[in-house]
Design a protein around this motif. Structure first.
Motif, PDB file in Angstrom:
ATOM      1  N   SER A 170     -35.124   0.692-107.290  1.00 13.06           N
ATOM      2  CA  SER A 170     -35.550   0.791-105.905  1.00 13.06           C
ATOM      3  C   SER A 170     -34.283   0.654-105.069  1.00 13.06           C
ATOM      4  CB  SER A 170     -36.549  -0.314-105.552  1.00 13.06           C
ATOM      5  OG  SER A 170     -36.892  -0.271-104.188  1.00 13.06           O
ATOM      6  N   GLY A 171     -33.773   1.784-104.577  1.00 14.58           N
ATOM      7  CA  GLY A 171     -32.458   1.765-103.951  1.00 14.58           C
ATOM      8  C   GLY A 171     -31.406   1.435-104.995  1.00 14.58           C
ATOM      9  N   SER A 172     -30.588   0.424-104.744  1.00 14.53           N
ATOM     10  CA  SER A 172     -29.555   0.024-105.701  1.00 14.53           C
ATOM     11  C   SER A 172     -30.021  -1.100-106.633  1.00 14.53           C
ATOM     12  CB  SER A 172     -28.309  -0.448-104.944  1.00 14.53           C
ATOM     13  OG  SER A 172     -28.616  -1.555-104.101  1.00 14.53           O
ATOM     14  N   LYS A 173     -31.274  -1.529-106.465  1.00 12.66           N
ATOM     15  CA  LYS A 173     -31.794  -2.654-107.245  1.00 12.66           C
ATOM     16  C   LYS A 173     -32.553  -2.174-108.474  1.00 12.66           C
ATOM     17  CE  LYS A 173     -34.931  -6.628-106.898  1.00 12.66           C
ATOM     18  NZ  LYS A 173     -35.916  -7.329-106.023  1.00 12.66           N
ATOM     19  N   LYS A 174     -32.119  -2.652-109.648  1.00 11.37           N
ATOM     20  CA  LYS A 174     -32.839  -2.341-110.883  1.00 11.37           C
ATOM     21  C   LYS A 174     -34.078  -3.228-110.959  1.00 11.37           C
ATOM     22  CE  LYS A 174     -30.592  -1.893-114.829  1.00 11.37           C
ATOM     23  NZ  LYS A 174     -29.926  -2.190-116.128  1.00 11.37           N
ATOM     24  N   ILE A 175     -35.243  -2.609-111.113  1.00  8.98           N
ATOM     25  CA  ILE A 175     -36.477  -3.389-111.139  1.00  8.98           C
ATOM     26  C   ILE A 175     -37.202  -3.342-112.480  1.00  8.98           C
ATOM     27  CG2 ILE A 175     -36.800  -3.139-108.662  1.00  8.98           C
ATOM     28  CD1 ILE A 175     -39.004  -1.106-109.285  1.00  8.98           C
ATOM     29  N   ALA A 176     -36.820  -2.411-113.355  1.00  7.68           N
ATOM     30  CA  ALA A 176     -37.458  -2.339-114.670  1.00  7.68           C
ATOM     31  C   ALA A 176     -36.544  -1.576-115.613  1.00  7.68           C
ATOM     32  CB  ALA A 176     -38.817  -1.651-114.581  1.00  7.68           C
ATOM     33  N   SER A 177     -36.534  -1.988-116.886  1.00  4.71           N
ATOM     34  CA  SER A 177     -35.689  -1.350-117.891  1.00  4.71           C
ATOM     35  C   SER A 177     -36.530  -0.822-119.051  1.00  4.71           C
ATOM     36  CB  SER A 177     -34.656  -2.341-118.430  1.00  4.71           C
ATOM     37  OG  SER A 177     -33.785  -2.771-117.398  1.00  4.71           O
ATOM     38  N   TYR A 178     -36.089   0.291-119.620  1.00  2.73           N
ATOM     39  CA  TYR A 178     -36.763   0.904-120.759  1.00  2.73           C
ATOM     40  C   TYR A 178     -35.830   0.879-121.960  1.00  2.73           C
ATOM     41  CZ  TYR A 178     -39.592   2.784-116.953  1.00  2.73           C
ATOM     42  OH  TYR A 178     -40.360   2.926-115.825  1.00  2.73           O
ATOM     43  N   PRO A 179     -36.368   0.716-123.170  1.00  3.87           N
ATOM     44  CA  PRO A 179     -35.519   0.680-124.353  1.00  3.87           C
ATOM     45  C   PRO A 179     -34.931   2.054-124.656  1.00  3.87           C
ATOM     46  CG  PRO A 179     -37.816   0.726-124.997  1.00  3.87           C
ATOM     47  CD  PRO A 179     -37.804   0.565-123.509  1.00  3.87           C
ATOM     48  N   SER A 180     -33.833   2.061-125.354  1.00  2.00           N
ATOM     49  CA  SER A 180     -33.221   3.314-125.777  1.00  2.00           C
ATOM     50  C   SER A 180     -34.156   4.045-126.732  1.00  2.00           C
ATOM     51  CB  SER A 180     -31.886   3.032-126.468  1.00  2.00           C
ATOM     52  OG  SER A 180     -31.300   4.224-126.928  1.00  2.00           O
ATOM     53  N   ASN A 181     -34.272   5.346-126.563  1.00  2.00           N
ATOM     54  CA  ASN A 181     -35.145   6.134-127.414  1.00  2.00           C
ATOM     55  C   ASN A 181     -34.542   7.518-127.614  1.00  2.00           C
ATOM     56  OD1 ASN A 181     -37.668   6.635-128.845  1.00  2.00           O
ATOM     57  ND2 ASN A 181     -38.132   8.029-127.161  1.00  2.00           N
ATOM     58  N   PHE A 182     -34.814   8.085-128.788  1.00  3.27           N
ATOM     59  CA  PHE A 182     -34.350   9.432-129.070  1.00  3.27           C
ATOM     60  C   PHE A 182     -35.382  10.427-128.557  1.00  3.27           C
ATOM     61  CE2 PHE A 182     -33.883  13.084-132.095  1.00  3.27           C
ATOM     62  CZ  PHE A 182     -32.676  13.540-131.575  1.00  3.27           C
ATOM     63  N   LEU A 183     -35.005  11.206-127.560  1.00  3.49           N
ATOM     64  CA  LEU A 183     -35.893  12.194-126.973  1.00  3.49           C
ATOM     65  C   LEU A 183     -35.736  13.508-127.740  1.00  3.49           C
ATOM     66  CD1 LEU A 183     -35.201  11.481-123.194  1.00  3.49           C
ATOM     67  CD2 LEU A 183     -36.825  10.365-124.741  1.00  3.49           C
ATOM     68  N   LYS A 184     -36.782  13.913-128.433  1.00  2.00           N
ATOM     69  CA  LYS A 184     -36.717  15.088-129.285  1.00  2.00           C
ATOM     70  C   LYS A 184     -37.159  16.337-128.528  1.00  2.00           C
ATOM     71  CE  LYS A 184     -37.925  12.359-133.399  1.00  2.00           C
ATOM     72  NZ  LYS A 184     -38.897  12.207-134.504  1.00  2.00           N
ATOM     73  N   LYS A 185     -36.536  17.458-128.831  1.00  2.00           N
ATOM     74  CA  LYS A 185     -36.953  18.699-128.200  1.00  2.00           C
ATOM     75  C   LYS A 185     -38.402  19.007-128.583  1.00  2.00           C
ATOM     76  CE  LYS A 185     -34.967  21.692-131.805  1.00  2.00           C
ATOM     77  NZ  LYS A 185     -33.985  22.768-132.069  1.00  2.00           N
ATOM     78  N   GLY A 186     -39.169  19.480-127.619  1.00  2.15           N
ATOM     79  CA  GLY A 186     -40.586  19.723-127.837  1.00  2.15           C
ATOM     80  C   GLY A 186     -41.434  18.499-127.595  1.00  2.15           C
ATOM     81  N   GLY A 187     -40.808  17.317-127.459  1.00  5.16           N
ATOM     82  CA  GLY A 187     -41.533  16.079-127.208  1.00  5.16           C
ATOM     83  C   GLY A 187     -41.713  15.853-125.719  1.00  5.16           C
ATOM     84  N   SER A 188     -42.753  15.110-125.377  1.00  7.44           N
ATOM     85  CA  SER A 188     -43.028  14.781-123.977  1.00  7.44           C
ATOM     86  C   SER A 188     -43.117  13.268-123.850  1.00  7.44           C
ATOM     87  CB  SER A 188     -44.343  15.434-123.540  1.00  7.44           C
ATOM     88  OG  SER A 188     -44.610  15.146-122.196  1.00  7.44           O
ATOM     89  N   TYR A 189     -42.387  12.703-122.875  1.00  6.84           N
ATOM     90  CA  TYR A 189     -42.237  11.260-122.760  1.00  6.84           C
ATOM     91  C   TYR A 189     -42.577  10.813-121.346  1.00  6.84           C
ATOM     92  CZ  TYR A 189     -39.671  12.190-127.044  1.00  6.84           C
ATOM     93  OH  TYR A 189     -39.322  12.632-128.304  1.00  6.84           O
ATOM     94  N   SER A 190     -43.426   9.796-121.259  1.00  8.71           N
ATOM     95  CA  SER A 190     -43.844   9.267-119.964  1.00  8.71           C
ATOM     96  C   SER A 190     -43.208   7.902-119.736  1.00  8.71           C
ATOM     97  CB  SER A 190     -45.367   9.127-119.901  1.00  8.71           C
ATOM     98  OG  SER A 190     -45.983  10.395-119.981  1.00  8.71           O
ATOM     99  N   TYR A 191     -42.629   7.721-118.561  1.00  8.34           N
ATOM    100  CA  TYR A 191     -42.042   6.454-118.139  1.00  8.34           C
ATOM    101  C   TYR A 191     -42.777   6.002-116.882  1.00  8.34           C
ATOM    102  CZ  TYR A 191     -38.313   7.343-121.468  1.00  8.34           C
ATOM    103  OH  TYR A 191     -37.601   7.575-122.641  1.00  8.34           O
ATOM    104  N   LEU A 192     -43.337   4.798-116.930  1.00  9.83           N
ATOM    105  CA  LEU A 192     -44.133   4.289-115.826  1.00  9.83           C
ATOM    106  C   LEU A 192     -43.585   2.960-115.340  1.00  9.83           C
ATOM    107  CD1 LEU A 192     -46.213   5.498-118.245  1.00  9.83           C
ATOM    108  CD2 LEU A 192     -47.867   5.141-116.433  1.00  9.83           C
ATOM    109  N   VAL A 193     -43.752   2.706-114.051  1.00 11.75           N
ATOM    110  CA  VAL A 193     -43.531   1.381-113.475  1.00 11.75           C
ATOM    111  C   VAL A 193     -44.851   0.956-112.858  1.00 11.75           C
ATOM    112  CG1 VAL A 193     -42.222  -0.049-111.894  1.00 11.75           C
ATOM    113  CG2 VAL A 193     -41.157   1.956-112.910  1.00 11.75           C
TER     114      VAL A 193
END
Length: 213
Positions: A170-193
């Protein structure tokens, strides 16, 4: 938008959340094949209790735990109704499209998903379910991945295969972190807050199909 082929590819993947690592070797859990020109529906449960949601055209309800995002259910295009508890919503679904429903404060809110069919790329979708304007960046905050979106809105982007960690800002403030993940071609990934207590919770999930009839 054409989501059908993407979701059929995703049917071999297991969902993951921020506290569960993605796992492989379980393709039989997602071996349902959606008919051509299907429409897709899923629910994020922001209530304080587990819910059971019905969808016209399906025999069995879908159960979604607290603060969890369900997998997609597929139905023929046309008019459908989703109900859970005392809440319901009428949908007029088009072929080869998908929607995410937000269950919060006793009602269902519609978000039209923005995925497209590009098997050579990984699909990223970012959902903001808070009252702030939030953007998705690389974990170090140096690079914008998806521009800021408002409450109950989504943004999307296609990327090459890559192992990467993201964070919500939110602006310059980090409010949530996601783990590292391998994004594969053809895959669909949802990130929510989503809101949680006085703060926020991050959810990262690889899209899949719920084969339950």
């Amino acid at each position: 938008m054409k989501l059908l082929k993407t979701l059929m590819i995703l049917a071999s993947f297991l969902a993951f959340t921020t506290n569960i690592q993605a796992q492989e070797g379980n393709a039989d859990l997602y071996d349902a094949v959606a008919p051509a020109d299907s429409a897709f529906v899923r629910i994020i449960n922001l209530s304080n209790s587990n819910i059971s949601a019905t969808l016209t055209g399906k025999v069995n309800p879908q159960r979604i735990a607290v603060k969890q995002l369900s997998n997609y259910r597929f139905v023929p295009p046309g008019k459908h109704k989703v109900s859970t508890g005392n809440a319901s919503i009428d949908l007029d679904l088009k072929a080869n499209t998908a929607v995410t429903l937000v269950y919060e404060n006793g009602k269902l809110t519609l978000i039209n998903d923005q995925f497209s069919n590009e098997p050579r790329k990984a699909q990223i979708a970012f959902y903001n379910l808070t009252n702030e304007s939030i953007e998705l960046k690389t974990a170090d905050g140096k690079h914008e991945v998806i521009a800021a979106v408002n409450k109950n809105q989504t943004g999307s982007r296609k990327v090459n295969e890559i192992k990467i960690a993201f964070a919500a800002y939110s602006g310059s403030k980090k409010i949530a972190s996601y783990p590292s993940n391998f994004l594969k071609k053809g895959g669909s990934y949802s990130y929510l807050v989503i809101p949680e207590g006085s703060g926020y919770k991050a959810i990262a999930q690889q899209s899949g199909i719920d084969p339950t009839e």
